[in-house]
Design a protein around this motif. Structure first.
Motif, mmCIF file in Angstrom:
data_model
loop_
_atom_site.group_PDB
_atom_site.id
_atom_site.type_symbol
_atom_site.label_atom_id
_atom_site.label_comp_id
_atom_site.label_asym_id
_atom_site.label_seq_id
_atom_site.Cartn_x
_atom_site.Cartn_y
_atom_site.Cartn_z
ATOM 1 N N ARG A 187 5.981 -3.024 9.068
ATOM 2 C CA ARG A 187 5.220 -1.826 8.737
ATOM 3 C C ARG A 187 4.667 -1.148 9.999
ATOM 4 N NH1 ARG A 187 0.805 -4.070 6.425
ATOM 5 N NH2 ARG A 187 -0.924 -2.802 7.083
ATOM 6 N N CYS A 223 -0.918 5.032 8.407
ATOM 7 C CA CYS A 223 -2.329 5.411 8.511
ATOM 8 C C CYS A 223 -2.826 5.333 9.952
ATOM 9 C CB CYS A 223 -3.183 4.527 7.611
ATOM 10 S SG CYS A 223 -3.442 2.844 8.198
ATOM 11 N N CYS A 235 -3.340 -1.733 4.898
ATOM 12 C CA CYS A 235 -4.278 -2.065 5.976
ATOM 13 C C CYS A 235 -5.648 -2.439 5.404
ATOM 14 C CB CYS A 235 -4.401 -0.906 6.966
ATOM 15 S SG CYS A 235 -2.939 -0.712 8.006
ATOM 16 N N ASN A 281 -4.431 -0.221 11.924
ATOM 17 C CA ASN A 281 -3.648 0.945 11.474
ATOM 18 C C ASN A 281 -2.192 0.544 11.365
ATOM 19 O OD1 ASN A 281 -2.009 2.008 14.000
ATOM 20 N ND2 ASN A 281 -4.031 1.378 14.745
ATOM 21 N N CYS A 282 -1.364 1.439 10.840
ATOM 22 C CA CYS A 282 0.073 1.185 10.747
ATOM 23 C C CYS A 282 0.795 2.527 10.713
ATOM 24 C CB CYS A 282 0.390 0.343 9.508
ATOM 25 S SG CYS A 282 0.234 1.233 7.950
ATOM 26 N N CYS A 335 -4.758 3.046 5.000
ATOM 27 C CA CYS A 335 -3.888 2.901 3.824
ATOM 28 C C CYS A 335 -4.231 1.624 3.050
ATOM 29 C CB CYS A 335 -2.425 2.882 4.243
ATOM 30 S SG CYS A 335 -1.899 1.341 5.016
HETATM 31 ZN ZN ZN Z 1 -2.026 1.285 7.287
#
Ligand code: ZN
Ligand code: ZN
Ligand code: FE
Length: 752
Positions: free
Chosen positions: A173, A135, A113, A131-132, A110
């Motif tokens: 997040r 994503c 990120c 990642n988060c 995303c």
């Molecule tokens: Zn992300």
């Protein structure tokens, strides 16, 4: 003080594993709402208490400000008794048996990120596994449900204190981002034969120097090499035994994409979307990147969709290398994509100079998806990473059914309630390894969905590997004719349960009369159907061999149309055939030996492209048709026509006048192609109009591999709509055999 009210709010859709609860927590805080939020098997449930005005704003924002990867299908509310408590909390899931929870598909890196990845001050600077909740890997790492870290391949990595704090902070997040990781605690990359600290920089050095590198991506390994490097691409093609088939390329950014391709707004959105498929784009310079897509005017382009790909491209840029990379599945021919580094010591050895591996295990193998845009909509060529295991809503529920799929572009489908789940693209089922991959994926997806089918729907063709597998499972068997299955996939997607006219144009599928169908017009009514029209039939000399040696189909149609004088009528075409094999094939056509009747539209495309000067032999499926489409330059042109008439109760589309015009020659390939496309469309319109006049039906569904032809799809969709038809086509399933399983499953479900 304003009086408070309390509501129970239920939100359904894709609302789990996408950061939905932290989002609700944040919006509740912003609006002074107290209460709680929790995941349940029926969706996300919220109890919210605030003033009427605050609650109204809160409920509106659930839809209007939902996280980017979520999809809110419904928000229902119910008044309950206020409790007068303050504070808002995220509660543990109410139910652990969350089999109806939706497992999200893998998501491209995303924007947030990507920013952190490029920020030297960030603790995840250049970390290839950032990642988060918006994503990162999902389907490819999940083993069982519920979707939490312990049930993914990330269970091997223990969160460090920093990552743990993020994971537990509802305002972060990365709250409950199951694959959360950092350089301290998460997976790492390694390059075999290299012991230094910067494996990606070394991989970039090899790529820039002309080597092929195997790169571990989300759902499998890819072979990468410079897309302008004649020698490297040549070696890769030789190793994969793919002399001409288009290879996908990955480009660093949109600026690079625009150097080679014309990109519409819609195509840019698709490139940048969370599924981030390879998008078929028109080359802006004819002949651009000829090594990746020889003879075609389109190119399959991806942006770097994992942080690992991003870091690789920034290392390449640091070396002054700014060219696209070929980024193609690491496999031979159409075998399943490799998911372990051992493959490169075995069957795939000697192709890549080095293997860029990492230690986050791939549980579910999943290839890159391929898509194109037509008429403002995304169409799938291959449904895999980013889409799987997303559900397709059916008009209604029923017992759990397995759709077994076809022989080419294998994929199965499981239904659960009123949803259908198409598996990832398995590959060509005649590859020996595909059998294992199919069975393994079926076991995994059934377990993940809690779907235990009692009925398997399969093709009529007894020799399809998928049919054999389906029949080995001890389930009740429902056979569904190939072209009805294509059309049923459209009916399923659009919830079309009333009578409709279906146009199924493809390469081949077995008809109930044991001939090879492929240019069919069907009348459908739920699970019932009948043939209402078809292409005129010709002989298919040598069966499947005619799809490779396409000159055979050219000869067959010339013989059919001109009779025994065909050589005199088309001497320049006869001159392009080897005399002895031509004589044999003519004998086959006349005797019918190993030459079934066929109404295949795909084979007619082959025949006409050969007659118009195209190749005599092709090296991959639909090569001639794709090159012929490319020659048309996305335009249609009048002048050629089919005869359309009713015979024996069927509307026949007879290409004899087209064959005569094509054999007369004298046209540039582009012009001939434009005339042919237009003639095919007008023949179908004439036949469908006749059927419509007899039945009063004004709904048209289109499916079959021939509608992967973007020019033809556009002609049909626009033309039939202009003629007053409501037109339906595949949006969520591929129109080629990759979508058959959906239609099979829906057709069987309708009869149960
Ligand atoms: Zn992300
Ligand atoms: Zn960490
Ligand atoms: Fe088909």
């Amino acid at each position: 003080m304003q009086r408070k009210i309390r509501k129970k709010i239920t939100v359904t859709g894709i609302v789990q594993g996408v950061g939905f609860r932290p989002f609700i927590y944040r919006v509740a805080g912003e609006n002074g709402v107290s209460g709680w939020v929790s995941n349940t098997s029926g969706g996300v449930v919220i109890e919210a208490e605030a003033s009427a005005a605050a609650l109204e704003k809160f409920i509106a924002e659930i839809t209007s400000a939902a996280p980017p990867q979520s999809r809110v299908d419904s928000v229902s509310t119910e008044d309950i008794v206020p409790q007068g408590l303050s504070g808002f909390e995220i509660r543990q899931s109410l139910s652990r048996a969350e089999n109806s929870a939706i497992i999200p598909a893998d998501l491209a890196v995303c924007g947030d990120c990507a920013r952190e990845l490029a920020d030297p001050a960030d603790r995840r600077y250049d970390y290839p596994f950032i990642n988060c909740t918006n994503c990162g890997p999902r389907f490819t790492i999940v083993k069982t449900l519920p979707y939490d870290r312990a049930s993914t391949t990330m269970s091997a990595f223990r969160l460090c204190p920093d990552c743990k704090a993020e994971f537990e902070d509802p305002s972060n997040r990365r709250f409950h981002a199951q694959p959360n990781a950092c350089p301290v605690c998460g997976p790492g990359a390694r390059l075999d034969g290299y012991a230094g600290p910067r494996p990606l920089a070394e991989a970039a050095r090899l790529l820039a120097g002309g080597s092929i590198v195997a790169v571990k991506s989300l759902g499998g390994f890819q072979f990468a090499c410079g897309a302008l490097d004649n020698e490297a691409v040549g070696r890769l093609r030789a190793a994969k035994r793919r002399p001409f088939k288009p290879l996908a390329v990955m480009m660093a950014d949109m600026e690079t994409v625009r150097r080679y391709c014309a990109v519409s707004e819609e195509e840019e959105r698709l490139l940048r979307s969370a599924p981030a498929p390879a998008v078929m784009l028109k080359k802006s310079v004819p002949g651009a990147l000829p090594l990746a897509a020889p003879g075609l005017d389109t190119l399959g382009v991806m942006l770097p969709y994992t942080p690992l790909h991003r870091v690789l491209f920034s290392e390449l840029a640091a070396l002054g290398f700014n060219e696209p990379l070929v980024m193609t599945s690491a496999n031979l021919r159409d075998e399943p994509i490799a998911i372990s580094a051992e493959s490169f010591a075995g069957g795939l050895s000697g192709i890549a100079a080095a293997v860029l591996d990492h230690n986050r295990e791939i549980h579910n193998r999943c290839d890159d998806s391929v898509a194109f845009c037509s008429a403002g909509k995304t169409r799938l060529v291959r449904r895999a990473r980013g889409w799987v295991p997303g559900g397709i809503k059916l008009p209604r529920g029923g017992p759990c059914v397995l759709g077994a799929g076809g022989q080419m572009k294998g994929a199965f489908c499981l239904t659960r309630g009123a949803e259908a789940f198409l598996s990832q693209h398995i590959g060509e089922m005649d590859e020996p390894e595909s059998d294992n991959f199919y069975r393994e994926s079926l076991a995994k997806l059934s377990a993940l969905l809690g779907a235990r089918p009692e009925t398997a729907a399969c093709d009529l063709h007894p020799d399809y590997a998928a049919t054999r597998i389906a029949k080995s499972l001890g389930l009740k068997i429902a056979e569904v004719q190939h072209h009805f299955a294509h059309i049923a996939s459209v009916l399923a997607e659009h919830g079309l349960e009333e009578p409709a006219i279906g146009i199924a144009f493809d390469g081949s599928g077995l008809g109930p009369d044991k001939t090879v169908w492929g240019g069919e017009i069907l009348l459908t009514d739920g699970a019932k159907w009948e043939r209402a029209g078809s292409l005129r039939s010709a002989r298919l000399p040598g069966g499947d061999a005619a799809a490779v040696e396409i000159w055979r189909m050219g000869l067959s149609w010339l013989r059919e149309v001109f009779g025994e004088n065909w050589r005199d009528k088309a001497p320049q075409i006869f001159a392009r055939m080897e005399p002895a094999p031509a004589e044999t094939v003519e004998k086959m056509v006349l005797s019918g030996f190993n030459s079934p009747h066929t109404t295949s539209m795909g084979r007619l495309f082959d025949a006409v492209s050969f007659i118009c000067g195209g190749p005599a032999v092709v090296t991959y499926e639909a090569q001639a048709a794709m090159e012929f489409e490319a020659a048309a330059l996305a335009r249609a042109e009048g002048g050629w026509r089919f005869d359309v008439y009713k015979e024996g109760g069927l509307w026949i589309m007879d290409p004899a006048p087209v064959i005569r015009a094509a054999a007369a020659g004298g046209l540039a390939a582009g012009s001939a192609s434009r005339k042919f496309h237009s003639a095919v469309y007008r023949a179908a319109l004439a036949a469908a109009t006749g059927i419509s006049a007899e039945t009063g039906i004004k709904k048209i569904s289109l499916s079959g591999g021939v509608f992967q032809n973007a020019l033809l799809l556009k002609l049909f969709e626009e033309g039939f709509a202009r003629a007053g038809f409501a037109v339906y086509s595949n949006l969520q399933a591929p129109s080629n055999d990759g979508g058959l399983a959906l239609g099979q499953a829906w057709a069987a479900l309708k009869t149960l």
